[in-house]
Write a protein that holds these residues in place. Structure first.
Motif, PDB file in Angstrom:
ATOM      1  N   LEU A  20      42.529  48.646  52.469  1.00 59.37           N
ATOM      2  CA  LEU A  20      42.728  47.279  52.013  1.00 59.37           C
ATOM      3  C   LEU A  20      43.451  47.295  50.677  1.00 59.37           C
ATOM      4  O   LEU A  20      43.217  48.167  49.838  1.00 59.37           O
ATOM      5  CB  LEU A  20      41.400  46.554  51.861  1.00 59.37           C
ATOM      6  CG  LEU A  20      40.539  46.417  53.112  1.00 59.37           C
ATOM      7  CD1 LEU A  20      39.248  45.662  52.776  1.00 59.37           C
ATOM      8  CD2 LEU A  20      41.292  45.709  54.218  1.00 59.37           C
ATOM      9  N   SER A  21      44.322  46.327  50.504  1.00 63.06           N
ATOM     10  CA  SER A  21      45.057  46.192  49.255  1.00 63.06           C
ATOM     11  C   SER A  21      44.835  44.807  48.676  1.00 63.06           C
ATOM     12  O   SER A  21      44.712  43.822  49.422  1.00 63.06           O
ATOM     13  CB  SER A  21      46.549  46.404  49.500  1.00 63.06           C
ATOM     14  OG  SER A  21      47.293  46.203  48.317  1.00 63.06           O
ATOM     15  N   CYS A  22      44.794  44.741  47.366  1.00 63.60           N
ATOM     16  CA  CYS A  22      44.608  43.466  46.679  1.00 63.60           C
ATOM     17  C   CYS A  22      45.581  43.425  45.503  1.00 63.60           C
ATOM     18  O   CYS A  22      45.575  44.329  44.662  1.00 63.60           O
ATOM     19  CB  CYS A  22      43.176  43.344  46.184  1.00 63.60           C
ATOM     20  SG  CYS A  22      42.881  41.985  45.033  1.00 63.60           S
ATOM     21  N   VAL A  23      46.397  42.399  45.468  1.00 60.22           N
ATOM     22  CA  VAL A  23      47.370  42.234  44.386  1.00 60.22           C
ATOM     23  C   VAL A  23      47.000  41.012  43.563  1.00 60.22           C
ATOM     24  O   VAL A  23      46.672  39.954  44.112  1.00 60.22           O
ATOM     25  CB  VAL A  23      48.798  42.087  44.946  1.00 60.22           C
ATOM     26  CG1 VAL A  23      49.786  41.818  43.822  1.00 60.22           C
ATOM     27  CG2 VAL A  23      49.196  43.342  45.712  1.00 60.22           C
ATOM     28  N   VAL A  24      47.057  41.169  42.260  1.00 61.53           N
ATOM     29  CA  VAL A  24      46.732  40.081  41.331  1.00 61.53           C
ATOM     30  C   VAL A  24      48.000  39.652  40.602  1.00 61.53           C
ATOM     31  O   VAL A  24      48.695  40.495  40.020  1.00 61.53           O
ATOM     32  CB  VAL A  24      45.670  40.527  40.310  1.00 61.53           C
ATOM     33  CG1 VAL A  24      45.278  39.351  39.406  1.00 61.53           C
ATOM     34  CG2 VAL A  24      44.444  41.081  41.010  1.00 61.53           C
ATOM     35  N   SER A  25      48.302  38.374  40.653  1.00 57.73           N
ATOM     36  CA  SER A  25      49.503  37.881  39.975  1.00 57.73           C
ATOM     37  C   SER A  25      49.254  37.757  38.478  1.00 57.73           C
ATOM     38  O   SER A  25      48.111  37.771  38.011  1.00 57.73           O
ATOM     39  CB  SER A  25      49.915  36.519  40.552  1.00 57.73           C
ATOM     40  OG  SER A  25      48.911  35.549  40.290  1.00 57.73           O
ATOM     41  N   THR A  30      45.260  44.422  33.678  1.00 56.68           N
ATOM     42  CA  THR A  30      44.517  45.504  33.035  1.00 56.68           C
ATOM     43  C   THR A  30      43.241  45.016  32.357  1.00 56.68           C
ATOM     44  O   THR A  30      42.401  45.829  31.974  1.00 56.68           O
ATOM     45  CB  THR A  30      45.397  46.232  32.010  1.00 56.68           C
ATOM     46  OG1 THR A  30      45.874  45.293  31.046  1.00 56.68           O
ATOM     47  CG2 THR A  30      46.570  46.924  32.681  1.00 56.68           C
ATOM     48  N   THR A  31      43.102  43.718  32.203  1.00 54.96           N
ATOM     49  CA  THR A  31      41.903  43.183  31.560  1.00 54.96           C
ATOM     50  C   THR A  31      40.797  42.853  32.553  1.00 54.96           C
ATOM     51  O   THR A  31      39.682  42.507  32.144  1.00 54.96           O
ATOM     52  CB  THR A  31      42.229  41.909  30.767  1.00 54.96           C
ATOM     53  OG1 THR A  31      42.546  40.844  31.676  1.00 54.96           O
ATOM     54  CG2 THR A  31      43.384  42.136  29.812  1.00 54.96           C
ATOM     55  N   TYR A  32      41.096  42.945  33.855  1.00 54.24           N
ATOM     56  CA  TYR A  32      40.131  42.567  34.867  1.00 54.24           C
ATOM     57  C   TYR A  32      39.287  43.743  35.357  1.00 54.24           C
ATOM     58  O   TYR A  32      39.807  44.824  35.608  1.00 54.24           O
ATOM     59  CB  TYR A  32      40.815  41.977  36.098  1.00 54.24           C
ATOM     60  CG  TYR A  32      41.575  40.693  35.866  1.00 54.24           C
ATOM     61  CD1 TYR A  32      42.899  40.574  36.275  1.00 54.24           C
ATOM     62  CD2 TYR A  32      40.975  39.614  35.255  1.00 54.24           C
ATOM     63  CE1 TYR A  32      43.610  39.407  36.084  1.00 54.24           C
ATOM     64  CE2 TYR A  32      41.683  38.426  35.056  1.00 54.24           C
ATOM     65  CZ  TYR A  32      43.004  38.336  35.467  1.00 54.24           C
ATOM     66  OH  TYR A  32      43.703  37.180  35.266  1.00 54.24           O
ATOM     67  N   GLN A  33      37.997  43.485  35.516  1.00 54.79           N
ATOM     68  CA  GLN A  33      37.202  44.357  36.366  1.00 54.79           C
ATOM     69  C   GLN A  33      37.520  43.952  37.796  1.00 54.79           C
ATOM     70  O   GLN A  33      37.469  42.767  38.127  1.00 54.79           O
ATOM     71  CB  GLN A  33      35.709  44.171  36.093  1.00 54.79           C
ATOM     72  CG  GLN A  33      34.808  44.919  37.068  1.00 54.79           C
ATOM     73  CD  GLN A  33      33.348  44.774  36.727  1.00 54.79           C
ATOM     74  OE1 GLN A  33      32.851  45.390  35.792  1.00 54.79           O
ATOM     75  NE2 GLN A  33      32.649  43.943  37.484  1.00 54.79           N
ATOM     76  N   SER A  70      40.495  52.364  44.119  1.00 57.20           N
ATOM     77  CA  SER A  70      41.449  52.842  43.125  1.00 57.20           C
ATOM     78  C   SER A  70      42.293  51.658  42.659  1.00 57.20           C
ATOM     79  O   SER A  70      42.368  50.638  43.350  1.00 57.20           O
ATOM     80  CB  SER A  70      42.340  53.946  43.708  1.00 57.20           C
ATOM     81  OG  SER A  70      43.095  53.459  44.800  1.00 57.20           O
ATOM     82  N   ARG A  71      42.905  51.802  41.492  1.00 57.56           N
ATOM     83  CA  ARG A  71      43.739  50.712  40.996  1.00 57.56           C
ATOM     84  C   ARG A  71      45.081  51.251  40.536  1.00 57.56           C
ATOM     85  O   ARG A  71      45.175  52.376  40.037  1.00 57.56           O
ATOM     86  CB  ARG A  71      43.046  49.910  39.905  1.00 57.56           C
ATOM     87  CG  ARG A  71      42.686  50.643  38.645  1.00 57.56           C
ATOM     88  CD  ARG A  71      41.727  49.808  37.780  1.00 57.56           C
ATOM     89  NE  ARG A  71      42.320  48.580  37.282  1.00 57.56           N
ATOM     90  CZ  ARG A  71      41.619  47.556  36.786  1.00 57.56           C
ATOM     91  NH1 ARG A  71      40.309  47.617  36.757  1.00 57.56           N
ATOM     92  NH2 ARG A  71      42.225  46.483  36.328  1.00 57.56           N
ATOM     93  N   ASP A  72      46.093  50.429  40.707  1.00 53.27           N
ATOM     94  CA  ASP A  72      47.461  50.758  40.320  1.00 53.27           C
ATOM     95  C   ASP A  72      47.931  49.681  39.344  1.00 53.27           C
ATOM     96  O   ASP A  72      48.286  48.582  39.761  1.00 53.27           O
ATOM     97  CB  ASP A  72      48.344  50.789  41.573  1.00 53.27           C
ATOM     98  CG  ASP A  72      49.782  51.181  41.274  1.00 53.27           C
ATOM     99  OD1 ASP A  72      50.194  51.097  40.108  1.00 53.27           O
ATOM    100  OD2 ASP A  72      50.482  51.561  42.224  1.00 53.27           O
ATOM    101  N   SER A  73      47.920  50.014  38.079  1.00 51.28           N
ATOM    102  CA  SER A  73      48.251  49.018  37.063  1.00 51.28           C
ATOM    103  C   SER A  73      49.740  48.705  37.011  1.00 51.28           C
ATOM    104  O   SER A  73      50.136  47.714  36.410  1.00 51.28           O
ATOM    105  CB  SER A  73      47.756  49.481  35.698  1.00 51.28           C
ATOM    106  OG  SER A  73      46.346  49.558  35.674  1.00 51.28           O
ATOM    107  N   VAL A  74      50.555  49.544  37.617  1.00 52.97           N
ATOM    108  CA  VAL A  74      51.984  49.250  37.691  1.00 52.97           C
ATOM    109  C   VAL A  74      52.234  48.142  38.713  1.00 52.97           C
ATOM    110  O   VAL A  74      53.024  47.223  38.491  1.00 52.97           O
ATOM    111  CB  VAL A  74      52.791  50.512  38.047  1.00 52.97           C
ATOM    112  CG1 VAL A  74      54.257  50.169  38.252  1.00 52.97           C
ATOM    113  CG2 VAL A  74      52.626  51.562  36.960  1.00 52.97           C
TER     114      VAL A  74
END
Length: 115
Positions: A20-25, A30-33, A70-74
């Protein structure tokens, strides 16, 4: 306001895998849990996995080492790798982004595990 959008759900046989993938606009990722939760008609929404801004992780008791967050901040994305799926993992999976008074939820992604 930032938006959260999930993708990657679907149907799989027991023992299979899904990601599953989740993208945040926006520019505050980087400030979100970031967390994944799941819900069925019979149960309340439960924690699946979360990752803090410092990279610390926590998993729900039912996961038992089968899933990896896992998270991808890019890409402003958080992934949930789900392995060895079981029928009881069938649910709608929701992505959450939280920071201070901000609590954002996606619309959910359905995962069905069935033979």
């Amino acid at each position: 306001q930032a938006q959260v959008v999930e993708s990657g759900g679907g149907s799989v046989q027991p023992g299979g895998s899904l990601t599953l993938s989740c993208v945040v606009s926006g520019d505050q990722f980087t400030t979100y849990q970031m967390g994944w939760y799941r819900q069925t008609p019979e149960k309340e929404r439960d924690l699946v996995a979360l990752m803090t801004t410092r990279g610390e992780t926590r998993y729900g008791k039912a996961i038992k080492g089968r899933f990896t967050i896992s998270r991808d901040s890019v890409e402003n994305a958080v992934l949930l790798q789900m392995d060895n799926l079981k029928p009881e993992d069938t649910a709608i999976y929701y992505c959450n982004a939280a920071s201070g008074g901000i609590d954002l939820w996606g619309k959910g992604s359905r995962v069905t595990v069935s033979s």
